[in-house]
Design an enzyme around this catalytic site. Structure first.
Site, PDB file in Angstrom:
ATOM      1  N   PHE A  19      45.048  27.225  30.903  1.00  0.00           N
ATOM      2  CA  PHE A  19      43.873  28.105  30.944  1.00  0.00           C
ATOM      3  C   PHE A  19      43.431  28.339  32.397  1.00  0.00           C
ATOM      4  CE2 PHE A  19      39.144  28.487  30.840  1.00  0.00           C
ATOM      5  CZ  PHE A  19      39.080  29.754  30.265  1.00  0.00           C
ATOM      6  N   GLN A  20      43.242  29.583  32.740  1.00  0.00           N
ATOM      7  CA  GLN A  20      42.829  30.013  34.082  1.00  0.00           C
ATOM      8  C   GLN A  20      43.790  29.524  35.182  1.00  0.00           C
ATOM      9  OE1 GLN A  20      38.568  29.115  34.590  1.00  0.00           O
ATOM     10  NE2 GLN A  20      38.115  31.160  33.792  1.00  0.00           N
TER      11      GLN A  20
ATOM     12  N   MET B  36      35.193  61.277  51.549  1.00  0.00           N
ATOM     13  CA  MET B  36      36.430  61.379  52.307  1.00  0.00           C
ATOM     14  C   MET B  36      37.549  61.940  51.433  1.00  0.00           C
ATOM     15  SD  MET B  36      37.353  61.136  55.384  1.00  0.00           S
ATOM     16  CE  MET B  36      36.615  59.929  56.464  1.00  0.00           C
TER      17      MET B  36
ATOM     18  N   LYS C 180      42.561  20.401  40.087  1.00  0.00           N
ATOM     19  CA  LYS C 180      41.331  19.721  39.646  1.00  0.00           C
ATOM     20  C   LYS C 180      41.447  18.197  39.741  1.00  0.00           C
ATOM     21  CE  LYS C 180      37.786  19.783  36.088  1.00  0.00           C
ATOM     22  NZ  LYS C 180      37.300  20.402  34.832  1.00  0.00           N
TER      23      LYS C 180
END
Length: 596
Positions: free
Chosen positions: A136-137, A505, A186
């Site tokens: 996850f992530q 622009m 982590k």
């Protein structure tokens, strides 16, 4: 009983290890990270929490020397740290979580990389055992960021944390500066390991940037400069990055030569000095571009001959000239334009040595030739390429807003940030920057949305200074949620939105290059910016008449403790001139609407 040498050595090792353990303190990886940042004298860090960085956020909760700024989007975290770095010269620091936290930061990292801004971006990562398992992530941070960083690290062991952080800061700020990413799993931020203090120095065998220029090459440059008939000094962002503005000014005053700055180099030499020919390049002045094309000796200092500066390289190469190029990065020399005298070294160091050599040599420029060259330049200046309909009383001209702001703040302690587009070019053209690090914008990547985060970062660093963000209704919406951050952290900035209801622009190019086919460049559903600013807790102003421009700016400046959003309704048909079209040479310029 006799003790062998091996046993004695082993006993000594055990004793040493025990002594080291006794002197070391067991800390979590996250705590070592915080101690490393404190040792680097980091004052602010911009970030957004998430699962992979919660141990790091817990460590931040337990300290009080570094202020964490909670942004509303990770892109803004990196932009704010970038703006802080540009204005102060210090390393900017941002903190994001894994996965989308990192991918949201990519635009900010690439922006800093293209403009050589010193930064350290700390990203969280899934635990080491989960890396590569589509956790996850999870994303491949090292792989994703490799093309847009100076270097990146994956911290695999908390015991390496302090040394890696020392290397990261060293790489970010030395040589040609740039962003460095430190990716921290982590479990590494959680694990406890012995901490023996932050390294005092760092040695990297593979990384030793040269600072001192080759004296023989500098002497060659001196000979060329003194023999020049039509000399020109072309400077870029490298002068600001190496804090060499004082040396540049001394050199120009000694020689009396004309000088120009790139978009990224504005402020390195005073714009109000008569030797300054204005910015050069795609939207540069007629005189700056013509001097670039027709000089016989060009001294390029901390610049990279960017495509927006020299236009078509073949056209640029038509005229023979001798080129001296000073740059810290050897890979930038002869990359786009072949040079005659390359000097690899820190701009400040090289200019200092060049100035000393000039004094020592007793050589003087050819004043007769220089006088004739200045006469030619003054002829180009007669064209007044920056003229616009300044007396218009029917509609607000965007150039007038910038000129009015400049008139009010030229003697003030002010910083100007911008987003990207027409408003950026008008700010660069009509605000005369006399000091370095006062003009903060995205040059290389051309990133919309940087204006508010840049201003926010600068205001924290320079709370007593006035900070103005020049933007457009397109750019400003890309990071407009940071108005919330401005309120929370009390960074009262002044936002000037030159609102022409177009992606200006893009519209300008479509008018000139695409026969007026305005494909998706019109803004049909704009918010009420006054109400939006008020909803975020700030002051909103709508300015629709030319006569109200100055009073509105005066009123906004009086509100020192409030962020003010000024919605200037400007002429939707106004274009940026001068202009060099893509593929054209730098002297093949459109100077006004009549040239279309």
């Amino acid at each position: 009983m006799e003790i062998s040498k091996a046993e004695m050595a082993n006993a000594a090792n055990v004793a040493a290890t025990a002594a080291a353990s006794a002197s070391a303190t067991d800390l979590r990886g996250a705590e070592i990270l915080v101690k490393s940042l404190q040792a680097e004298n980091v004052k602010y860090i911009w970030g957004y929490p998430g699962g992979a960085v919660l141990h790091i956020y817990d460590a931040f909760f337990k300290q009080d020397t570094i202020q964490h700024v909670l942004v509303r989007h990770e892109q803004a975290a990196v932009h704010a740290a970038d703006g802080y770095a540009r204005a102060t010269g210090d390393v900017g620091v941002a903190l994001v979580t894994s996965g989308p936290g990192l991918t949201n930061a990519v635009t900010g990292i690439a922006t800093a990389y293209m403009d050589s801004i010193p930064m350290v971006i700390i990203s969280g990562q899934v635990p080491t055992a989960a890396i590569g398992l589509d956790a996850f992530q999870e994303c491949d941070t090292v792989g994703i960021t490799r093309p847009i960083v100076k270097h990146n690290f994956l911290v695999k062991d908390a015991r390496d944390m302090a040394e890696i952080m020392k290397k990261a800061f060293h790489i970010a700020r030395s040589g040609r500066p740039g962003p460095v990413v430190v990716d921290i799993p982590k479990d590494v931020s959680f694990n406890k390991v012995p901490y023996n203090g932050y390294p005092e120095s760092v040695e990297m065998r593979s990384y030793n940037p040269v600072r001192k220029g080759h004296s023989g090459q500098i002497r060659k440059a001196l000979q060329l400069l003194m023999a020049a008939k039509r000399p020109y000094i072309y400077t870029g962002g490298g002068v600001l990055l190496s804090n060499a503005s004082a040396e540049l000014r001394q050199l120009v005053e000694m020689l009396g030569y004309p000088v120009t700055n790139t978009l990224m180099g504005l402020g390195a030499f005073p714009a109000t000095n008569p030797k300054f020919l204005g910015m050069l390049g795609m939207h540069g002045t007629w005189e700056a571009n013509n001097a670039m094309q027709h000089c016989d000796v060009l001294l390029a200092v901390g610049a990279r001959f960017d495509d927006r500066v020299i236009g078509n390289p073949k056209h640029f190469a038509q005229n023979e000239r001798k080129i001296i190029h000073i740059d810290i990065d050897p890979s930038s020399i002869s990359k786009r334009v072949k040079v005659d005298v390359p000097i690899v070294g820190d701009v400040k160091d090289v200019l200092t040595e060049l100035i000393a050599m000039i004094k020592e040599s007793g050589l003087k420029p050819d004043n007769n030739a220089l006088g004739a060259w200045w006469s030619t330049i003054d002829g180009w200046r007669q064209r007044n390429c920056m003229k616009y309909d300044s007396e218009n009383t029917q509609v607000i001209k965007p150039q007038k807003v910038i000129e009015t702001l400049y008139g009010m703040t030229k003697d003030a302690d002010a910083y100007i940030t911008s987003d990207v587009g027409q408003h950026q070019m008008w700010a660069a053209q009509y605000y005369k920057f006399d000091e370095p690090r006062r003009w903060i914008n995205s040059g290389g990547l051309g990133t919309m949305g940087v204006g508010i985060p840049y201003a926010m970062g600068i205001k924290l660093a320079k709370p007593e200074s006035e900070v103005f963000c020049v933007t457009g209704e397109g750019s400003v919406q890309m990071c407009i949620q940071e108005l919330s951050t401005c309120l929370q952290y009390n960074t009262p900035i002044k936002i000037l939105s030159l609102n022409n209801r177009y992606l200006g622009m893009v519209r300008q190019w479509q008018q000139i290059e695409y026969s007026g086919r305005y494909s998706h460049s019109y803004m049909d559903a704009l918010p009420n910016f006054v109400k939006l600013a008020e909803a975020y807790g700030h002051v909103g102003m709508l300015i629709e008449r030319p006569e109200d421009v100055e009073p509105a700016l005066r009123e906004a400046r009086k509100l020192k403790d409030r962020t003010v959003f000024m919605d200037f309704r400007t002429d939707p048909t106004e274009n940026v001139f001068p202009m060099v079209q893509a593929g054209k040479g730098i002297t093949e310029m459109l100077l006004s609407p009549e040239d279309l």
